[in-house]
Design a protein around this motif. Structure first.
Motif, PDB file in Angstrom:
ATOM      1  N   CYS A  51       0.853  -1.183   0.000  1.00 54.45           N
ATOM      2  CA  CYS A  51       0.000   0.000   0.000  1.00 54.45           C
ATOM      3  C   CYS A  51       0.893   1.239   0.000  1.00 54.45           C
ATOM      4  N   CYS A  52       0.725   2.099  -0.986  1.00 55.04           N
ATOM      5  CA  CYS A  52       1.561   3.295  -1.060  1.00 55.04           C
ATOM      6  C   CYS A  52       0.716   4.543  -0.845  1.00 55.04           C
ATOM      7  N   ARG A  53       1.157   5.400   0.094  1.00 58.34           N
ATOM      8  CA  ARG A  53       0.431   6.639   0.386  1.00 58.34           C
ATOM      9  C   ARG A  53       1.370   7.829   0.208  1.00 58.34           C
ATOM     10  N   ILE A  54       2.356   7.663  -0.681  1.00 59.27           N
ATOM     11  CA  ILE A  54       3.405   8.667  -0.760  1.00 59.27           C
ATOM     12  C   ILE A  54       2.968   9.896  -1.561  1.00 59.27           C
ATOM     13  N   CYS A  55       1.921   9.782  -2.383  1.00 56.12           N
ATOM     14  CA  CYS A  55       1.445  10.982  -3.079  1.00 56.12           C
ATOM     15  C   CYS A  55      -0.067  10.930  -3.283  1.00 56.12           C
ATOM     16  N   THR A  56      -0.641  12.008  -3.753  1.00 58.39           N
ATOM     17  CA  THR A  56      -2.107  12.061  -3.870  1.00 58.39           C
ATOM     18  C   THR A  56      -2.632  11.693  -5.263  1.00 58.39           C
ATOM     19  N   MET A  57      -1.745  11.170  -6.128  1.00 57.06           N
ATOM     20  CA  MET A  57      -2.290  10.463  -7.293  1.00 57.06           C
ATOM     21  C   MET A  57      -2.865   9.141  -6.785  1.00 57.06           C
ATOM     22  N   GLY A  58      -2.301   8.681  -5.627  1.00 51.84           N
ATOM     23  CA  GLY A  58      -2.798   7.493  -4.943  1.00 51.84           C
ATOM     24  C   GLY A  58      -3.757   7.917  -3.848  1.00 51.84           C
ATOM     25  N   PRO A  59      -3.925   7.194  -2.774  1.00 49.09           N
ATOM     26  CA  PRO A  59      -3.155   5.994  -2.420  1.00 49.09           C
ATOM     27  C   PRO A  59      -3.390   4.838  -3.392  1.00 49.09           C
ATOM     28  N   CYS A  60      -2.297   4.055  -3.548  1.00 52.34           N
ATOM     29  CA  CYS A  60      -2.357   2.917  -4.455  1.00 52.34           C
ATOM     30  C   CYS A  60      -2.067   1.645  -3.677  1.00 52.34           C
ATOM     31  N   ARG A  61      -2.759   0.588  -4.029  1.00 51.47           N
ATOM     32  CA  ARG A  61      -2.418  -0.710  -3.458  1.00 51.47           C
ATOM     33  C   ARG A  61      -2.338  -1.671  -4.622  1.00 51.47           C
ATOM     34  N   ARG A  68       0.633  -2.023 -10.809  1.00 54.67           N
ATOM     35  CA  ARG A  68       1.414  -0.793 -10.670  1.00 54.67           C
ATOM     36  C   ARG A  68       0.558   0.339 -10.127  1.00 54.67           C
ATOM     37  N   GLY A  69       1.194   1.187  -9.321  1.00 57.36           N
ATOM     38  CA  GLY A  69       0.505   2.383  -8.854  1.00 57.36           C
ATOM     39  C   GLY A  69       0.324   3.358  -9.999  1.00 57.36           C
ATOM     40  N   VAL A  70      -0.375   4.457  -9.732  1.00 57.91           N
ATOM     41  CA  VAL A  70      -0.662   5.439 -10.780  1.00 57.91           C
ATOM     42  C   VAL A  70       0.627   5.922 -11.447  1.00 57.91           C
ATOM     43  N   CYS A  71       1.674   6.122 -10.663  1.00 57.23           N
ATOM     44  CA  CYS A  71       2.940   6.614 -11.220  1.00 57.23           C
ATOM     45  C   CYS A  71       3.700   5.526 -11.960  1.00 57.23           C
ATOM     46  N   GLY A  72       3.300   4.275 -11.783  1.00 51.29           N
ATOM     47  CA  GLY A  72       4.006   3.176 -12.427  1.00 51.29           C
ATOM     48  C   GLY A  72       4.863   2.361 -11.481  1.00 51.29           C
ATOM     49  N   ALA A  73       4.899   2.737 -10.212  1.00 53.37           N
ATOM     50  CA  ALA A  73       5.719   1.984  -9.251  1.00 53.37           C
ATOM     51  C   ALA A  73       5.154   0.578  -9.071  1.00 53.37           C
ATOM     52  N   ASP A  74       6.041  -0.426  -9.054  1.00 54.91           N
ATOM     53  CA  ASP A  74       5.572  -1.806  -8.844  1.00 54.91           C
ATOM     54  C   ASP A  74       5.741  -2.199  -7.372  1.00 54.91           C
ATOM     55  N   VAL A  77       9.245  -1.660  -5.711  1.00 49.21           N
ATOM     56  CA  VAL A  77       9.570  -0.270  -5.375  1.00 49.21           C
ATOM     57  C   VAL A  77       8.749   0.197  -4.165  1.00 49.21           C
ATOM     58  N   ILE A  78       7.477  -0.144  -4.166  1.00 49.54           N
ATOM     59  CA  ILE A  78       6.614   0.321  -3.074  1.00 49.54           C
ATOM     60  C   ILE A  78       7.046  -0.303  -1.746  1.00 49.54           C
ATOM     61  N   VAL A  79       7.323  -1.595  -1.758  1.00 57.49           N
ATOM     62  CA  VAL A  79       7.738  -2.276  -0.525  1.00 57.49           C
ATOM     63  C   VAL A  79       9.063  -1.698  -0.020  1.00 57.49           C
ATOM     64  N   ALA A  80      10.013  -1.520  -0.933  1.00 53.42           N
ATOM     65  CA  ALA A  80      11.322  -1.011  -0.511  1.00 53.42           C
ATOM     66  C   ALA A  80      11.191   0.402   0.055  1.00 53.42           C
ATOM     67  N   ARG A  81      10.364   1.228  -0.601  1.00 55.33           N
ATOM     68  CA  ARG A  81      10.186   2.594  -0.091  1.00 55.33           C
ATOM     69  C   ARG A  81       9.537   2.583   1.288  1.00 55.33           C
ATOM     70  N   ASN A  82       8.516   1.753   1.440  1.00 57.29           N
ATOM     71  CA  ASN A  82       7.853   1.682   2.746  1.00 57.29           C
ATOM     72  C   ASN A  82       8.811   1.206   3.827  1.00 57.29           C
ATOM     73  N   HIS A 198      10.596   9.857  -1.878  1.00 57.67           N
ATOM     74  CA  HIS A 198       9.607  10.761  -2.474  1.00 57.67           C
ATOM     75  C   HIS A 198       9.231  10.198  -3.843  1.00 57.67           C
ATOM     76  N   MET A 199       8.043  10.464  -4.320  1.00 56.69           N
ATOM     77  CA  MET A 199       7.616   9.983  -5.642  1.00 56.69           C
ATOM     78  C   MET A 199       8.651  10.403  -6.703  1.00 56.69           C
ATOM     79  N   GLY A 200       9.021   9.445  -7.519  1.00 57.12           N
ATOM     80  CA  GLY A 200       9.878   9.761  -8.652  1.00 57.12           C
ATOM     81  C   GLY A 200      11.339   9.938  -8.316  1.00 57.12           C
TER      82      GLY A 200
HETATM   83 FE1  SF4 Z   1       1.731   8.031  -5.582  1.00 54.58          FE
HETATM   84 FE2  SF4 Z   1       2.985   6.158  -7.065  1.00 54.58          FE
HETATM   85 FE3  SF4 Z   1       2.624   5.754  -4.426  1.00 54.58          FE
HETATM   86 FE4  SF4 Z   1       0.538   5.668  -6.067  1.00 54.58          FE
HETATM   87  S1  SF4 Z   1       2.313   4.270  -6.056  1.00 54.58           S
HETATM   88  S2  SF4 Z   1       0.638   6.748  -4.084  1.00 54.58           S
HETATM   89  S3  SF4 Z   1       1.083   7.209  -7.565  1.00 54.58           S
HETATM   90  S4  SF4 Z   1       3.879   7.346  -5.373  1.00 54.58           S
END
Ligand code: SF4
Ligand code: XCC
Length: 625
Positions: A51-61, A68-74, A77-82, A198-200
């Motif tokens: 579950c990624c809450r790093i930006c407001t294009m999401g949250p994505c799960r 992939r999240g809205v930005c394309g993160a798989d 990437v999401i697990v490692a960032r969290n 941070h996103m990106g």
């Molecule tokens: Fe934002 Fe990407 Fe995380 Fe979705 S996966 S919340 S688009 S950073």
């Protein structure tokens, strides 16, 4: 992960806990176990880290259907960032505690406070010399000023590496250097972790995980280590002494004050204040026979190591201690303090007092502790506790009987002294296979487990196999209550450990302090490696946190592994949604840093795996398994 536990006997292995759980039910008090039930089953996206809450294009799960999240993160990437942000939180906790210690040392050095002094001048000078600060022929406070500056610089961005890397074997430093893992500055690594996630930004899971390790190494070899060393300088380096543990340390006829949190700066003053004859007289005037102070969690460990103050309990005992109905006041600094304590306190007459501006609790009274007013504030808190004594409802008091005796105080200095001044006797014992290795069992309680079942059984299994056990944090109380922290408990150990600990008069399980004091353990590991001319990862050592819950525990586990120590956890962090990250933790890291994680909820199976690892390391050193 297991479902919420309903049966009281299955919630904890301890009689004192079970008695209070039954009383809590009767008194209508809600505990962590009840809330775990309300929260179960947990969100699978959250638990597996996808579950990624790093930006407001999401949250994505992310899932098979939506990988992939809205930005394309798989998922990787999401697990490692969290995970990176998770351990950055833990590293920040220990390290900001360390920063508070530096401020204390600075204020003492500059004569800004009379409430605190330098208790261990030898240690101050020894560490100054170790870090290249001139100390001979200089005034103590002048040396302290320079040491405070040196430590402050460890938090910044201007260094290539933190100061205490001088303690690390060269081989280990080379590994870190080649991987880009050398910790440069505490705040720098933590801020960079936030930046990378941070996103990106850092969208390569392995690269993010390497920086996670670097952030945790900054915690280990700077933030935590600085906290420990300054605490010894200001409050004294621990030496072996006796104490007691369990809820039986709460006294029916006295004003009871519990200290909870982590930093000894507040609690040391509370201990001084309760020994003030004027305040004792005041307590007697109010009908109490005296004032009793007992510890919880790591503040408890700090006070126990240095002052022998008894321990009321570990993490899951904090609510239950109040349920005795005999606690007048609980005073806290920061970390691991459940917000529910205010509510539980309100069910009785227990007042909660906060002391740090960075850790306020709605419903608690704030008594701000600063370096210049520590003693006055401590007296105020003790007076508040005395005033509460009259409000205690005697009919609702129930205190479990019979505290358990335990030995504490094994700083590295104390351990060296017990060994006659050098590590040689320990190394000889390791070579001869009398002490086959050492395992640090550290960390928390978690209501997802039967409280302390894994903590205690793992320790018992290891000492049977002639493996020395070192404990810190909340495992300390577990080991103490299980009678493992007494010299007599060598009868539970294997023959080799019996012989060695018996001749030294020490228990087979040694209490080395609080969670930041895990720095003592990695320092000891480095000392052993340097003495033998090998890397830390060559040694027959392991770490374990069977019932961990906190970001800090994850940071400790990560710095242990990155320092070359195989580390067992009872359950994984929230990373299982990424095969890549999970495989890295369980295997890949072994190739990179010579150590990896083991995940095993069963303490008996964990002991077997750890034993196998220790055997392999012993054989690698050319020693009998
Ligand atoms: Fe934002 Fe990407 Fe995380 Fe979705 S996966 S919340 S688009 S950073
Ligand atoms: Fe907290 Fe340090 Fe865990 Fe106990 S062991 S529950 S982190 S108090 Ni560190």
């Amino acid at each position: 992960m297991a479902k919420a536990i309903k049966n009281i006997d299955q919630k904890s292995i301890w009689d004192d806990a079970r008695q209070m759980l039954a009383k809590a039910e009767k008194d209508g008090v809600e505990t962590a176990w009840d809330r775990l039930e309300q929260q179960s089953p947990h969100c699978q996206f959250g638990e597996s880290g996808v579950c990624c809450r790093i930006c407001t294009m999401g949250p994505c799960r992310v899932s098979k259907k939506a990988p992939r999240g809205v930005c394309g993160a798989d998922a990787d990437v999401i697990v490692a960032r969290n995970f990176g942000r998770f351990v950055a939180g833990g590293s920040a906790g220990h390290s900001d505690h360390g920063r508070d210690c530096i401020e204390a040392l600075y204020d003492v050095a500059h004569g800004k406070t009379k409430d605190y002094t330098i208790k261990d001048e030898d240690k101050l000078r020894r560490i100054a010399a170790e870090l290249g600060i001139a100390e001979q022929g200089r005034e103590t406070l002048e040396v302290a000023k320079d040491l405070a500056e040196e430590f402050y610089a460890n938090y910044g961005s201007r260094r290539d590496e933190v100061s205490f890397l001088c303690r690390v074997p060269q081989k280990r430093k080379d590994i870190w250097h080649n991987l880009g893992m050398t910790p440069r500055g505490v705040d720098r690594e933590i801020a960079e972790m936030m930046h990378r996630t941070h996103m990106g930004c850092d969208n390569d899971a392995v690269n993010t995980m390497v920086h996670s390790a670097r952030t945790c190494l900054a915690d280990a070899w700077a933030g935590s280590m600085i906290a420990t060393e300054i605490s010894d300088i200001l409050f004294g380096t621990p030496s072996p002494r006796m104490s007691q543990a369990n809820l039986g340390v709460i006294k029916e006829d006295q004003v009871n004050i519990l200290v909870h949190g982590h930093n000894p700066i507040v609690s040391e003053k509370i201990v001084e204040a309760v020994n003030d004859p004027e305040l004792i007289a005041l307590a007697k005037q109010k009908g109490a026979s005296g004032i009793n102070v007992a510890g919880l969690c790591c503040t408890g460990n700090e006070l126990m190591m240095r002052q022998g103050i008894p321990m009321a309990g570990n993490h899951l005992m904090t609510e239950l201690a109040i349920v005795t109905g005999a606690v007048e006041l609980i005073v806290v600094d920061y970390q691991c303090i459940m917000p529910s304590l205010v509510t539980v306190g309100n069910c009785y007459h227990t007042k909660m007092v906060t002391t740090a501006d960075k850790a306020k609790f709605t419903g608690a009274e704030h008594v701000k502790f600063e370096m210049t007013n520590g003693m006055a504030q401590a007296r105020k808190v003790v007076q508040m506790a005395i005033a509460r004594f009259a409000l205690r409802d005697k009919k609702r008091v129930q205190i479990p009987k019979g505290p358990v005796p335990m030995m504490t105080g094994f700083s590295n200095e104390a351990l060296l002294a017990a060994l006659g001044g050098t590590l040689t006797p320990l190394i000889e014992a390791i070579k001869a296979g009398k002490v086959r290795g050492a395992v640090a069992i550290v960390g928390c309680n978690n209501p997802k487990y039967q409280q302390d079942y894994c903590n205690v059984n793992l320790a018992r299994e290891l000492i049977k196999r002639d493996i020395l056990v070192l404990v810190t944090g909340c495992v300390t109380t577990a080991a103490g209550k299980a009678n493992l922290l007494m010299p007599e408990s060598i009868s539970q150990a294997g023959p080799g450990l019996q012989e060695i600990c018996g001749s030294l008069g020490i228990p087979p399980v040694l209490h080395m302090g609080s969670c930041v004091d895990n720095a003592r353990i990695i320092q000891l590991a480095a000392m052993l490696a340097n003495e033998l001319g090998v890397d830390i990862s060559d040694l027959p050592l392991a770490g374990s946190s069977p019932e961990w819950y906190s970001e800090k525990a994850a940071a400790i586990g990560t710095y242990c592994v990155a320092s070359g120590i195989y580390t067992h956890l009872g359950h994984p962090p929230n990373i299982t949604g990424s095969e890549l990250v999970t495989n890295l933790a369980l295997k890949g890291l072994d190739e990179l840093v010579g150590a990896c994680f083991l995940i095993e909820p069963d303490p008996f199976k964990a002991a077997e795996h750890i034993d196998q690892r220790i055997k392999a390391k012993r054989l690698g050193l050319g020693l009998p398994a």
